[in-house]
Design an enzyme around this catalytic site. Structure first.
Site, PDB file in Angstrom:
ATOM      1  N   GLY A  59      39.536  37.830  34.130  1.00 25.37           N
ATOM      2  CA  GLY A  59      40.679  38.214  33.326  1.00 25.37           C
ATOM      3  C   GLY A  59      40.279  38.705  31.940  1.00 25.37           C
ATOM      4  O   GLY A  59      39.103  38.682  31.559  1.00 25.37           O
ATOM      5  N   ASP A  96      38.634  26.303  33.305  1.00 29.10           N
ATOM      6  CA  ASP A  96      38.497  26.383  34.753  1.00 29.10           C
ATOM      7  C   ASP A  96      39.386  25.331  35.418  1.00 29.10           C
ATOM      8  O   ASP A  96      39.408  24.173  34.986  1.00 29.10           O
ATOM      9  CB  ASP A  96      37.020  26.142  35.133  1.00 29.10           C
ATOM     10  CG  ASP A  96      36.702  26.552  36.552  1.00 29.10           C
ATOM     11  OD1 ASP A  96      37.362  26.045  37.482  1.00 29.10           O
ATOM     12  OD2 ASP A  96      35.786  27.371  36.723  1.00 29.10           O
ATOM     13  N   PHE A 108      47.756  32.471  40.587  1.00 30.24           N
ATOM     14  CA  PHE A 108      47.012  33.691  40.901  1.00 30.24           C
ATOM     15  C   PHE A 108      45.505  33.455  40.915  1.00 30.24           C
ATOM     16  O   PHE A 108      44.768  34.239  41.510  1.00 30.24           O
ATOM     17  CB  PHE A 108      47.303  34.777  39.855  1.00 30.24           C
ATOM     18  CG  PHE A 108      48.688  35.338  39.886  1.00 30.24           C
ATOM     19  CD1 PHE A 108      49.048  36.326  40.790  1.00 30.24           C
ATOM     20  CD2 PHE A 108      49.655  34.875  38.997  1.00 30.24           C
ATOM     21  CE1 PHE A 108      50.322  36.846  40.813  1.00 30.24           C
ATOM     22  CE2 PHE A 108      50.939  35.394  39.006  1.00 30.24           C
ATOM     23  CZ  PHE A 108      51.278  36.386  39.921  1.00 30.24           C
ATOM     24  N   ASN A 145      35.679  27.934  44.479  1.00 32.71           N
ATOM     25  CA  ASN A 145      36.612  28.372  43.440  1.00 32.71           C
ATOM     26  C   ASN A 145      38.044  28.422  43.958  1.00 32.71           C
ATOM     27  O   ASN A 145      38.959  27.871  43.334  1.00 32.71           O
ATOM     28  CB  ASN A 145      36.207  29.742  42.908  1.00 32.71           C
ATOM     29  CG  ASN A 145      37.064  30.163  41.725  1.00 32.71           C
ATOM     30  OD1 ASN A 145      37.156  29.455  40.723  1.00 32.71           O
ATOM     31  ND2 ASN A 145      37.717  31.309  41.833  1.00 32.71           N
ATOM     32  N   TYR A 186      37.217  35.748  52.209  1.00 32.90           N
ATOM     33  CA  TYR A 186      38.294  35.780  51.213  1.00 32.90           C
ATOM     34  C   TYR A 186      39.634  35.453  51.866  1.00 32.90           C
ATOM     35  O   TYR A 186      40.363  34.561  51.415  1.00 32.90           O
ATOM     36  CB  TYR A 186      38.339  37.154  50.548  1.00 32.90           C
ATOM     37  CG  TYR A 186      39.644  37.422  49.816  1.00 32.90           C
ATOM     38  CD1 TYR A 186      40.013  36.655  48.717  1.00 32.90           C
ATOM     39  CD2 TYR A 186      40.509  38.436  50.244  1.00 32.90           C
ATOM     40  CE1 TYR A 186      41.212  36.898  48.054  1.00 32.90           C
ATOM     41  CE2 TYR A 186      41.698  38.679  49.585  1.00 32.90           C
ATOM     42  CZ  TYR A 186      42.047  37.906  48.492  1.00 32.90           C
ATOM     43  OH  TYR A 186      43.238  38.132  47.849  1.00 32.90           O
ATOM     44  N   HIS A 229      39.123  49.199  44.204  1.00 33.37           N
ATOM     45  CA  HIS A 229      40.420  49.683  44.681  1.00 33.37           C
ATOM     46  C   HIS A 229      40.515  51.206  44.601  1.00 33.37           C
ATOM     47  O   HIS A 229      40.026  51.816  43.647  1.00 33.37           O
ATOM     48  CB  HIS A 229      41.549  49.042  43.876  1.00 33.37           C
ATOM     49  CG  HIS A 229      41.627  47.563  44.051  1.00 33.37           C
ATOM     50  ND1 HIS A 229      42.304  46.735  43.182  1.00 33.37           N
ATOM     51  CD2 HIS A 229      41.103  46.739  45.008  1.00 33.37           C
ATOM     52  CE1 HIS A 229      42.194  45.485  43.591  1.00 33.37           C
ATOM     53  NE2 HIS A 229      41.470  45.470  44.692  1.00 33.37           N
ATOM     54  N   LEU A 230      41.180  51.792  45.583  1.00 29.75           N
ATOM     55  CA  LEU A 230      41.188  53.249  45.727  1.00 29.75           C
ATOM     56  C   LEU A 230      41.821  53.964  44.537  1.00 29.75           C
ATOM     57  O   LEU A 230      41.251  54.928  44.019  1.00 29.75           O
ATOM     58  CB  LEU A 230      41.912  53.644  47.019  1.00 29.75           C
ATOM     59  CG  LEU A 230      42.036  55.152  47.276  1.00 29.75           C
ATOM     60  CD1 LEU A 230      40.659  55.806  47.363  1.00 29.75           C
ATOM     61  CD2 LEU A 230      42.838  55.411  48.548  1.00 29.75           C
ATOM     62  N   PHE A 233      36.046  57.248  53.571  1.00 26.42           N
ATOM     63  CA  PHE A 233      35.292  56.651  54.670  1.00 26.42           C
ATOM     64  C   PHE A 233      36.038  56.875  55.988  1.00 26.42           C
ATOM     65  O   PHE A 233      36.866  56.068  56.401  1.00 26.42           O
ATOM     66  CB  PHE A 233      35.072  55.158  54.412  1.00 26.42           C
ATOM     67  CG  PHE A 233      34.150  54.884  53.253  1.00 26.42           C
ATOM     68  CD1 PHE A 233      32.782  55.010  53.388  1.00 26.42           C
ATOM     69  CD2 PHE A 233      34.663  54.526  52.011  1.00 26.42           C
ATOM     70  CE1 PHE A 233      31.928  54.777  52.314  1.00 26.42           C
ATOM     71  CE2 PHE A 233      33.829  54.285  50.936  1.00 26.42           C
ATOM     72  CZ  PHE A 233      32.452  54.420  51.088  1.00 26.42           C
ATOM     73  N   ARG A 265      47.342  52.629  54.137  1.00 29.21           N
ATOM     74  CA  ARG A 265      47.433  51.315  53.522  1.00 29.21           C
ATOM     75  C   ARG A 265      48.763  51.164  52.785  1.00 29.21           C
ATOM     76  O   ARG A 265      49.412  52.131  52.418  1.00 29.21           O
ATOM     77  CB  ARG A 265      46.276  51.083  52.537  1.00 29.21           C
ATOM     78  CG  ARG A 265      44.900  51.039  53.208  1.00 29.21           C
ATOM     79  CD  ARG A 265      44.757  49.814  54.097  1.00 29.21           C
ATOM     80  NE  ARG A 265      43.437  49.715  54.699  1.00 29.21           N
ATOM     81  CZ  ARG A 265      43.141  50.138  55.926  1.00 29.21           C
ATOM     82  NH1 ARG A 265      44.089  50.710  56.672  1.00 29.21           N
ATOM     83  NH2 ARG A 265      41.929  49.984  56.424  1.00 29.21           N
TER      84      ARG A 265
END
Length: 328
Positions: free
Chosen positions: A36, A50, A72, A91, A140, A188-189, A207, A220
């Site tokens: 952040g 943390d 988040f 985490n 993830y 990110h695109l 790709f 997407r």
């Protein structure tokens, strides 16, 4: 009464903080600033630390009368999660456990969780429904699903009500132009395409152009980040009104192809944006679009910035005025 936003200095979290402030809410932010940016926090009370630090969390809850949590804080790079899954479990999952334990101690009974549509894995059908199977294909997505399940068990045992929101691609920037997307590394695109327009990279890589889609490129689900922030606030309001724990998808319901994103960015920026086509990446499904019908019906969520041109225009406004991100 205050709303605690964990990861509130991050991309989506900072937009949620801005939306809460616009509503006149008292906001407390907890962020390690690992991903952040302090400059992204437009107001409220920021605690830097943390979630896995028990003393830090005890201080945050002890010094504030917290009514609910919007969560988040998490690592979110798919590739990194496959190389170092332990980091993501420690985490994301352990950090959430620490947060829930502190909520239990403080008697806080509401949490809105920023989950991911990566929890579904390879879709059986499109658009994806909340009742479809959840078989993540990366660490993830697996950690986010584990976090959802843990949160539900804390409802069963301790009455902590939750709403988990699953979505794919956040994009765009705040209408004020003060906050936007600043990731290192960037994956990110939309921001990658705009980096080409800014002269920060020579071309954008596509790709695969032989997928079973209209133009051969992947499709997407892109949702404006401010629409996502609005959904988190609506979810919190539902819990405040006595709503039960639930899971909702968030999506634009349409989906846009890689070529559509590039063409729209060319139109918005006025730059040529060269594109180079490479082979497909392993594991990239042709189409990923989530159904948000349930969120629209039950939360009253109605995204107002769903046009691709609006999403990219707001992002371009941010990136051209902040070419080095918050360092600018």
């Amino acid at each position: 009464m205050a709303v605690l936003v964990t990861g509130g200095a991050g991309y989506i979290g900072s937009h949620a903080v801005a939306a809460l402030l616009e509503k006149g809410e008292e906001v407390v932010i907890a962020d390690s600033l690992y991903q952040g940016h302090e400059q992204a926090v437009l107001g409220g009370k920021l605690y830097i630390g943390d979630l896995r630090d028990e003393q830090f969390l005890a201080q945050v809850f002890g010094e504030n009368d917290i009514d609910g949590v919007i969560h988040f804080a998490a690592n979110s790079l798919v590739g990194e999660s496959m190389e170092d899954p332990g980091k993501y479990y420690h985490n994301n999952v352990y950090g959430t456990l620490c947060l829930l334990e502190q909520m239990k101690k403080a008697g806080v009974k509401r949490i809105v969780f920023s989950s991911t549509a990566a929890a579904y894995g390879e879709p059986e059908r499109v658009p994806i429904d909340e009742y479809d199977r959840t078989v993540p294909t990366n660490a993830y997505g697996e950690t986010k699903l584990a976090m959802e399940k843990m949160i539900r068990w804390f409802d069963t045992a301790h009455g902590i009500k939750s709403i988990s929101l699953r979505y794919f691609n956040a994009a765009g920037a705040h209408e004020s132009g003060k906050i936007g997307e600043d990731h290192h590394p960037e994956t990110h695109l939309v921001p990658l395409v705009l980096e080409v327009a800014l002269g920060q990279r020579e071309h954008i890589t596509v790709f695969g152009d032989d997928y079973p889609t209209e133009d051969g490129t992947c499709i997407r689900d892109y949702v404006h980040v401010s629409d996502l922030a609005d959904a988190h606030l609506l979810a919190l309001d539902r819990l405040r009104q006595g709503g039960e724990s639930a899971v909702y998808n968030l999506g634009n319901g349409l989906g846009y192809s890689v070529k559509q994103v590039i063409e729209t960015a060319r139109h918005v920026t006025g730059h040529a944006i060269p594109a180079v086509t490479r082979d497909r990446r392993a594991g990239d499904p042709a189409v990923l679009v989530a159904s948000s019908a349930r969120a629209r019906d039950e939360l009253g969520w109605s995204p107002s910035r769903s046009r691709l041109e609006d999403i990219i225009s707001s992002s371009w406004n941010w990136h051209r005025t902040h070419p080095e991100g918050f360092k600018s």
